[in-house]
Design a protein around this motif. Structure first.
Motif, mmCIF file in Angstrom:
data_model
loop_
_atom_site.group_PDB
_atom_site.id
_atom_site.type_symbol
_atom_site.label_atom_id
_atom_site.label_comp_id
_atom_site.label_asym_id
_atom_site.label_seq_id
_atom_site.Cartn_x
_atom_site.Cartn_y
_atom_site.Cartn_z
ATOM 1 N N GLU A 156 -3.117 0.407 -3.722
ATOM 2 C CA GLU A 156 -2.446 -0.863 -3.388
ATOM 3 C C GLU A 156 -2.133 -1.602 -4.675
ATOM 4 O OE1 GLU A 156 -4.201 -3.225 -0.318
ATOM 5 O OE2 GLU A 156 -3.451 -5.098 -1.143
ATOM 6 N N GLU A 158 0.860 -1.192 0.000
ATOM 7 C CA GLU A 158 0.000 0.000 0.000
ATOM 8 C C GLU A 158 0.892 1.237 0.000
ATOM 9 O OE1 GLU A 158 -3.650 -2.050 2.549
ATOM 10 O OE2 GLU A 158 -2.181 -0.822 3.587
ATOM 11 N N HIS A 169 1.736 -6.607 3.307
ATOM 12 C CA HIS A 169 1.241 -7.903 3.789
ATOM 13 C C HIS A 169 1.890 -8.987 2.942
ATOM 14 C CE1 HIS A 169 -2.551 -5.289 4.628
ATOM 15 N NE2 HIS A 169 -1.637 -5.104 5.552
ATOM 16 N N ARG A 175 -8.525 -9.195 9.734
ATOM 17 C CA ARG A 175 -7.495 -8.281 9.221
ATOM 18 C C ARG A 175 -6.800 -7.493 10.328
ATOM 19 N NH1 ARG A 175 -11.093 -9.123 5.517
ATOM 20 N NH2 ARG A 175 -10.479 -9.524 3.357
ATOM 21 N N GLY A 233 -2.818 3.534 7.711
ATOM 22 C CA GLY A 233 -1.457 3.051 7.491
ATOM 23 C C GLY A 233 -1.247 2.505 6.084
ATOM 24 N N ASN A 234 0.021 2.510 5.662
ATOM 25 C CA ASN A 234 0.436 1.803 4.448
ATOM 26 C C ASN A 234 1.101 0.504 4.885
ATOM 27 O OD1 ASN A 234 -0.278 3.651 2.352
ATOM 28 N ND2 ASN A 234 1.443 4.952 2.972
ATOM 29 N N GLY A 235 0.377 -0.588 4.768
ATOM 30 C CA GLY A 235 0.935 -1.872 5.179
ATOM 31 C C GLY A 235 1.632 -2.577 4.038
ATOM 32 N N GLU A 256 -7.231 2.312 -2.317
ATOM 33 C CA GLU A 256 -7.368 1.811 -0.942
ATOM 34 C C GLU A 256 -8.278 2.752 -0.146
ATOM 35 O OE1 GLU A 256 -6.967 0.281 1.853
ATOM 36 O OE2 GLU A 256 -6.232 -1.669 1.218
ATOM 37 N N TRP A 304 -6.619 -2.144 11.449
ATOM 38 C CA TRP A 304 -6.554 -3.141 10.368
ATOM 39 C C TRP A 304 -5.103 -3.509 10.053
ATOM 40 C CZ3 TRP A 304 -10.641 -3.874 6.122
ATOM 41 C CH2 TRP A 304 -11.924 -3.692 6.646
ATOM 42 N N SER A 305 -4.257 -3.482 11.070
ATOM 43 C CA SER A 305 -2.860 -3.888 10.821
ATOM 44 C C SER A 305 -2.583 -5.133 11.662
ATOM 45 C CB SER A 305 -1.901 -2.741 11.127
ATOM 46 O OG SER A 305 -2.021 -2.312 12.463
ATOM 47 N N ARG A 322 1.527 2.365 13.423
ATOM 48 C CA ARG A 322 0.587 1.542 12.635
ATOM 49 C C ARG A 322 0.173 0.269 13.378
ATOM 50 N NH1 ARG A 322 2.077 -2.631 9.284
ATOM 51 N NH2 ARG A 322 0.238 -3.462 8.243
ATOM 52 N N ARG A 361 0.917 -9.726 8.650
ATOM 53 C CA ARG A 361 0.440 -8.342 8.497
ATOM 54 C C ARG A 361 1.242 -7.313 9.281
ATOM 55 N NH1 ARG A 361 -4.525 -7.880 6.029
ATOM 56 N NH2 ARG A 361 -5.036 -5.976 7.165
#
Ligand code: GLU
Ligand code: MG
Length: 428
Positions: free
Chosen positions: A175, A122, A224, A296, A220-222, A168, A284-285, A278, A319
């Motif tokens: 993403e 992301e 995964h 999630r 956040g920019n995760g 996103e 959602w992290s 995050r 994650r």
């Protein structure tokens, strides 16, 4: 042509030479000082165990060469990813890519297994106007113009195998996911994807930003990572209808290793000070080292298989990671932790169902459930005291990584969270 390495700070750095001479450099390598790996994310070298001493060779892996052709709007870009060798040709014991490869080789030779994995990234793209109500919206696609189609085209051409590109939740957030790949290729693609995305954005006079957060409390920019195992003939071996959580015994012990050591290796997957902004509940992290089906907010999510879907696609999703982590260290941590699970035959803990913080302390302890460290400093302290992580990396490698990251923490001293975010936004 730029020969590149991903350093401990998760930045990609390199040295250039004429394309016509690329074969020569594949044979001979390109010289590099070990301290280059110790450049902090922000560009300064604070401390280095090697100082001004020593020499390494960056050995380009031709299979990783990327050409990004921007047409008339910007010069084409070429880069290739490298292993780091010592001058006598042996893999350098502190090289992130070689460390991942060593773990994968052990997985293969000791257990007859290969890792099949895929990264999802992301990021925020500066070329769209801030607007409310555009989460996952078709209108976000319109706003970004031709950026995503240029990006997917460039990734395709470079052999990075993009799978999906989508708006996103956040304003200006997108993403891009990669198709799964065996072994080191998956981490190579993560490096390539980040750099090609930055390159395509730059060519348009914009910026793609992979900072774990863009501001205190904001989305956040995760990163995964989807994980499954194959045998040496390429057969999927992760699923077993009778196994705990429908995992085969090998997959179950591999996953148990990741869960058991997540709090100890966390700086390798959540590598910046703001990564910990995050890793909080309700984002959602991931906030715990928990396993959960289709959740999630789990550290490891068991991904669903729709009715009738092939069991070959069964996988779990890690994650607790973001793009400040070097992809080789990130995937390496998961592989070495999985190996630990396999060698100790660790049992799969019970999955959680809902918010882990609602479990009593006794129940949490019985399940080996731990809240992830709340800051990079705390996480580094836990990692430093982990004999297990030390045994995977060796003293020199572990200490170098710790010094690099402790330097990063010291450079942020006295800055509030938004000032810290601004520094990462500037360089990621
Ligand atoms: N943006 C969330 C993160 O920081 C993930 C959202 C999703 O599940 O796609 O990881
Ligand atoms: Mg997402």
């Amino acid at each position: 042509m730029l020969a590149c390495i991903a350093d401990y700070g998760g930045r990609v750095r390199g040295k250039g030479y004429p394309v016509a001479e690329k074969e020569k450099y594949v044979r001979r390598g390109v010289g590099l000082a070990p301290t280059n790996l110790m450049i902090t994310s922000f560009g300064a070298i604070v401390n280095s165990p090697w100082g001004a001493r020593g020499d390494l060779l960056m050995m380009p892996d031709p299979a990783t060469e990327v050409v990004v052709d921007h047409g008339d709007i910007w010069p084409a870009e070429r880069f290739v990813l490298c292993d780091l060798n010592t001058l006598d040709g042996a893999p350098w014991m502190c090289c992130p890519r070689s460390w991942l490869k060593a773990g994968l080789a052990r997985l293969e030779s000791t257990y007859g297994l290969r890792l099949y994995s895929a990264f999802e990234h992301e990021f925020h793209y500066s070329g769209v106007q801030e607007s409310g109500g555009n989460a996952y919206a078709l209108d976000s696609f319109r706003q970004q113009g031709d950026f995503l189609s240029r990006l997917v085209g460039a990734l395709d051409e470079a052999g990075v195998e993009p799978e999906m590109a989508m708006p996103e939740y956040g304003s200006g957030q997108f993403e891009v996911t990669n198709s799964p790949a065996i072994g080191v290729t998956s981490a190579d693609r993560a490096v390539q994807l980040r750099e090609v995305t930055r390159s395509v954005a730059r060519a348009k006079g914009e910026k793609a930003c992979f900072s774990p957060v863009m501001g205190a409390g904001l989305v956040g920019n995760g990163v995964h990572v989807h994980l499954s195992l194959q045998d040496l003939d390429g057969n999927p071996v992760s699923y077993d209808a009778e196994g705990a959580c429908e995992m085969s015994s090998q997959m179950g012990t591999f996953v148990a290793g990741i869960l058991a050591y997540m709090t100890e290796f966390l700086p390798l997957t959540a590598s910046s000070a703001i990564s910990y902004e995050r890793l909080q509940p309700n984002r959602w992290s991931a906030a715990y080292n928990n396993l959960s089906a289709q959740d999630r907010e789990a550290g490891l999510r068991i991904c669903p298989l729709a009715e009738g879907a092939s069991k070959a696609g069964f996988n779990v999703e890690y994650r607790a990671s973001d793009a400040t982590a070097n992809p080789y260290l990130l995937l390496g941590a998961l592989v070495w932790a999985g190996l630990e699970g396999l060698s100790k035959n660790l049992p799969l803990p019970l999955p959680t169902n809902g918010d882990p913080s609602t479990l009593s302390p006794e129940e949490a302890e019985a399940r080996g459930l731990k809240r992830l460290p709340a800051s990079l400093g705390e996480a580094l302290g836990i990692m430093e005291n982990s004999n297990t992580v030390r045994s995977w990396m060796g003293d020199e490698f572990l200490e170098a990584f710790l010094v690099n990251k402790q330097s990063e923490v010291s450079l942020l001293e006295g800055l509030d969270i938004n000032a810290q975010v601004a520094k990462y936004v500037d360089c990621f």
